[in-house]
Design an enzyme around this catalytic site. Sequence first.
Site, short mmCIF file in Angstrom:
data_model
loop_
_atom_site.label_atom_id
_atom_site.label_comp_id
_atom_site.label_asym_id
_atom_site.label_seq_id
_atom_site.Cartn_x
_atom_site.Cartn_y
_atom_site.Cartn_z
CG ASP A 54 -0.38 -0.05 2.52
OD1 ASP A 54 0.85 -0.14 2.61
OD2 ASP A 54 -1.14 -0.01 3.52
CB SER A 55 4.58 1.65 -0.27
OG SER A 55 4.72 0.51 -1.10
CE LYS A 122 3.39 -5.87 3.71
NZ LYS A 122 2.88 -4.72 4.48
CD GLU A 124 0.58 -1.54 7.99
OE1 GLU A 124 0.25 -0.74 8.90
OE2 GLU A 124 1.05 -1.16 6.89
CD GLU A 191 7.91 -0.20 7.45
OE1 GLU A 191 6.98 -0.96 7.11
OE2 GLU A 191 8.05 0.95 7.01
O1 KIV Z 1 3.53 -1.05 1.65
C1 KIV Z 1 4.67 -1.51 1.53
O2 KIV Z 1 5.36 -1.30 0.54
C2 KIV Z 1 5.20 -2.27 2.64
C3 KIV Z 1 6.66 -2.55 2.65
C4 KIV Z 1 7.39 -1.32 3.01
C5 KIV Z 1 7.02 -3.69 3.55
O3 KIV Z 1 4.48 -2.66 3.52
#
Ligand code: KIV
Length: 274
Positions: A54-55, A122, A124, A191
Amino acid sequence: MYATDAPPPRAPLTVPGLRRMKQEGRPIVALTCYDAAFAAVLEEAGIDLVLVGDSLGMVVQGHASTLPVSVDHVVYHCANVARGLRSALLVADMPFGSDATPLMALEAALRLLKEGQAAMVKLEGAGVKLETIRFLVEREIPVCAHLGLTPQSVLRLGGYRVQGREAAAAERLRQDARAVEAAGASALVLECVPSALAAEISAAAGIPTIGIGAGAGCDGQVLVLHDLLGIGGRHRPRFVKDFLAEGGSVRGALGAYAEAVRSRRFPGPEHAYA
Ligand code: KIV
């Protein structure tokens, strides 16, 4: 298929394959990606795990945080990335709010797997998310957990800082790492965690850890693609290395990153936190 119709150059990496890499001491090379053209280059460079993070809210959409990203956005980018990949394991982020309840998470995760072609999602955090991890895993959806600095917590945290420095916070992180594994997570992103703590968690865990700003003691490393290419924005965190400067081209940069992670030359002490 975006890249080529030739047979895949290596066996596709599976979720159990990730755990085997840890057991065999083979570092996992992971990188974020958001489109098919880059995905094909990541594939050529031998990246093991590709994360549609989500970056994308920050590096693709230009937002100040990851919070505005929607499930539709991740599905769209994930499906594009999938068309460029052949062997790498594709992981998709659950955007902010999409995992607020187990049922919401199930709905979002099914879209990421069916429409986005991801092999794992993934999410969090631990705590209330443990029930969600269990709920998804019991329904055959592999989950990668994400602890330490969780960017979706930016409003509560008030910024992006190293996590787990104080004794109580370090102990909470150890407990959370054990809890996400017990809930069924297949991998764990750590992280911005002090290297010694991340190494300790990695050694104790049965599942692979993938670090970003967590030092060389993790079982793998991940970076945001744009950071690796030196175009991640004005603020460059300590854990970022511009591999384009070293590699000379996009292909060279990705190859240099993969080689540096596999040979454990990256991250160095200068990229880690105490
Ligand atoms: O959103 C993302 O790119 C991430 C990575 C920084 C691990 O969660």
